[in-house]
Design a protein around this motif. Sequence first.
Motif, PDB file in Angstrom:
ATOM      1  N   MET A   1      23.373 -60.439  19.339  1.00 19.26           N
ATOM      2  CA  MET A   1      24.754 -60.046  19.232  1.00 19.26           C
ATOM      3  C   MET A   1      25.523 -61.005  18.343  1.00 19.26           C
ATOM      4  O   MET A   1      25.218 -62.189  18.291  1.00 19.26           O
ATOM      5  N   LYS A   2      26.512 -60.477  17.660  1.00 22.05           N
ATOM      6  CA  LYS A   2      27.341 -61.316  16.806  1.00 22.05           C
ATOM      7  C   LYS A   2      28.229 -62.200  17.690  1.00 22.05           C
ATOM      8  O   LYS A   2      28.913 -61.719  18.572  1.00 22.05           O
ATOM      9  N   LYS A   3      28.222 -63.499  17.436  1.00 21.82           N
ATOM     10  CA  LYS A   3      28.967 -64.421  18.288  1.00 21.82           C
ATOM     11  C   LYS A   3      30.452 -64.487  17.930  1.00 21.82           C
ATOM     12  O   LYS A   3      31.264 -64.870  18.737  1.00 21.82           O
ATOM     13  N   CYS A   4      30.809 -64.117  16.705  1.00 20.84           N
ATOM     14  CA  CYS A   4      32.187 -64.300  16.251  1.00 20.84           C
ATOM     15  C   CYS A   4      33.054 -63.073  16.505  1.00 20.84           C
ATOM     16  O   CYS A   4      34.234 -63.085  16.208  1.00 20.84           O
ATOM     17  N   GLU A   5      32.501 -61.998  17.006  1.00 15.25           N
ATOM     18  CA  GLU A   5      33.275 -60.795  17.264  1.00 15.25           C
ATOM     19  C   GLU A   5      32.714 -60.082  18.487  1.00 15.25           C
ATOM     20  O   GLU A   5      31.574 -60.331  18.900  1.00 15.25           O
ATOM     21  N   PRO A   6      33.500 -59.203  19.123  1.00  9.46           N
ATOM     22  CA  PRO A   6      33.016 -58.527  20.334  1.00  9.46           C
ATOM     23  C   PRO A   6      31.759 -57.701  20.062  1.00  9.46           C
ATOM     24  O   PRO A   6      31.592 -57.134  18.974  1.00  9.46           O
ATOM     25  N   ALA A   7      30.898 -57.637  21.053  1.00  5.71           N
ATOM     26  CA  ALA A   7      29.702 -56.805  20.943  1.00  5.71           C
ATOM     27  C   ALA A   7      30.102 -55.338  21.015  1.00  5.71           C
ATOM     28  O   ALA A   7      30.949 -54.953  21.821  1.00  5.71           O
TER      29      ALA A   7
ATOM     30  N   LEU B   1      28.967 -58.131  31.266  1.00  4.71           N
ATOM     31  CA  LEU B   1      28.863 -59.112  30.185  1.00  4.71           C
ATOM     32  C   LEU B   1      30.021 -60.104  30.229  1.00  4.71           C
ATOM     33  O   LEU B   1      29.835 -61.316  30.063  1.00  4.71           O
ATOM     34  N   LYS B   2      31.211 -59.579  30.470  1.00  2.00           N
ATOM     35  CA  LYS B   2      32.399 -60.446  30.488  1.00  2.00           C
ATOM     36  C   LYS B   2      32.365 -61.394  31.684  1.00  2.00           C
ATOM     37  O   LYS B   2      32.673 -62.588  31.565  1.00  2.00           O
ATOM     38  N   SER B   3      31.974 -60.872  32.853  1.00  4.39           N
ATOM     39  CA  SER B   3      32.001 -61.681  34.075  1.00  4.39           C
ATOM     40  C   SER B   3      30.866 -62.689  34.154  1.00  4.39           C
ATOM     41  O   SER B   3      31.046 -63.805  34.651  1.00  4.39           O
ATOM     42  N   ASN B   4      29.681 -62.302  33.670  1.00  3.36           N
ATOM     43  CA  ASN B   4      28.500 -63.128  33.869  1.00  3.36           C
ATOM     44  C   ASN B   4      28.081 -63.934  32.653  1.00  3.36           C
ATOM     45  O   ASN B   4      27.429 -64.968  32.799  1.00  3.36           O
ATOM     46  N   GLN B   5      28.423 -63.471  31.455  1.00  2.00           N
ATOM     47  CA  GLN B   5      28.010 -64.192  30.249  1.00  2.00           C
ATOM     48  C   GLN B   5      29.180 -64.534  29.336  1.00  2.00           C
ATOM     49  O   GLN B   5      28.970 -65.060  28.246  1.00  2.00           O
ATOM     50  N   GLU B   6      30.403 -64.197  29.781  1.00  2.83           N
ATOM     51  CA  GLU B   6      31.614 -64.483  29.005  1.00  2.83           C
ATOM     52  C   GLU B   6      31.524 -63.899  27.589  1.00  2.83           C
ATOM     53  O   GLU B   6      31.975 -64.493  26.621  1.00  2.83           O
ATOM     54  N   ILE B   7      30.926 -62.726  27.503  1.00  3.91           N
ATOM     55  CA  ILE B   7      30.800 -62.011  26.230  1.00  3.91           C
ATOM     56  C   ILE B   7      31.785 -60.846  26.226  1.00  3.91           C
ATOM     57  O   ILE B   7      31.783 -60.013  27.137  1.00  3.91           O
ATOM     58  N   GLU B   8      32.636 -60.809  25.236  1.00  6.39           N
ATOM     59  CA  GLU B   8      33.558 -59.686  25.072  1.00  6.39           C
ATOM     60  C   GLU B   8      32.829 -58.536  24.382  1.00  6.39           C
ATOM     61  O   GLU B   8      31.981 -58.756  23.513  1.00  6.39           O
ATOM     62  N   ALA B   9      33.171 -57.316  24.767  1.00  2.97           N
ATOM     63  CA  ALA B   9      32.520 -56.148  24.169  1.00  2.97           C
ATOM     64  C   ALA B   9      33.504 -55.002  24.050  1.00  2.97           C
ATOM     65  O   ALA B   9      34.524 -54.954  24.740  1.00  2.97           O
ATOM     66  N   THR B  10      33.193 -54.081  23.159  1.00 11.51           N
ATOM     67  CA  THR B  10      33.978 -52.864  22.985  1.00 11.51           C
ATOM     68  C   THR B  10      33.045 -51.664  23.101  1.00 11.51           C
ATOM     69  O   THR B  10      31.830 -51.771  22.839  1.00 11.51           O
TER      70      THR B  10
END
Length: 289
Positions: free
Chosen positions: A1-7, A30-39
């Motif tokens: 996944m790209k780290k600089c923008e939401p997945a 993803l947001k709760s467990n890996q702090e990854i934002e996604a759309t």
Amino acid sequence: MKKCEPAAIAYLGPPGTYSEQAASFYLNWLKSNQEIEATLSPYPTIAKSLQAVATEQADIAVVPVENSIEGSVSMTMDSLWQLDSLRIKLALVLPINHALISCANQLENIKTVYSHPQALAQCQSWLAKFLPNANLIARNSTTEALQGLPQAPETAAISSQRAAQLYNLPILASRINDYPDNCTRFWVVAKESTENNGFNPTHTSLAFSVPANLPGALVKALEVFAHLGINLSRIESRPTKRSLGEYLFFIDAEAAVSSPLMTSALAELNSSTEVLKIFGSYSVLTVTD
């Protein structure tokens, strides 16, 4: 996944489908467990959702693979066989509760019912009992089936209660699926190079073709799992699309691909199959509201 923008998570749209519910669950996970934002990115078909990941238009796809009533989703399996770069990262089990959505005043006024083929099949007994004369017409998704309902009060759609709320449409009947424990298993799919999600895998999905349509060809492959004591939770055949009577065999094994037993099994399978593809090793989560 790209780290600089939401997945970007691809799913079968439009918004309001069961695929979107599963994708939303994974987005929140993803947001709760890996702090990854996604759309979320809707696509018109399951195949296009998976192709979006293969062509790097999306990072992840959440696609249905099997329903407890109607069985496997052939488009998902066929697409994974064709797209070699994709791997299953996680399985999600989503409870399915269908609703009949319509602007009709009563059931007797409904002449046509639209929905995804799987949803129509999952409600066939209810439809035969309460709408025996209605025409059943397939749509690409349960949400697409909602289009045009306000302008045509003699029509109805089978979709989710969430979809009815999202599009401000009335529900005539709830929980109309023929079996109350109806659920669908989804796969979270990403590119082969995507990092692991942190779970310890419990299942491995794979598919293979056998060298020839000869007696015992399939048994020889399946015996590999039997003598190693690996349980198979799903076995299914699909046409190779090359010739009538030629099949691919899809298997879910209850073992991680890196386990010693699966390592031995795959080594033996290589000698008894024509083409062997590993779709991924993953764990299974149950989706909750």
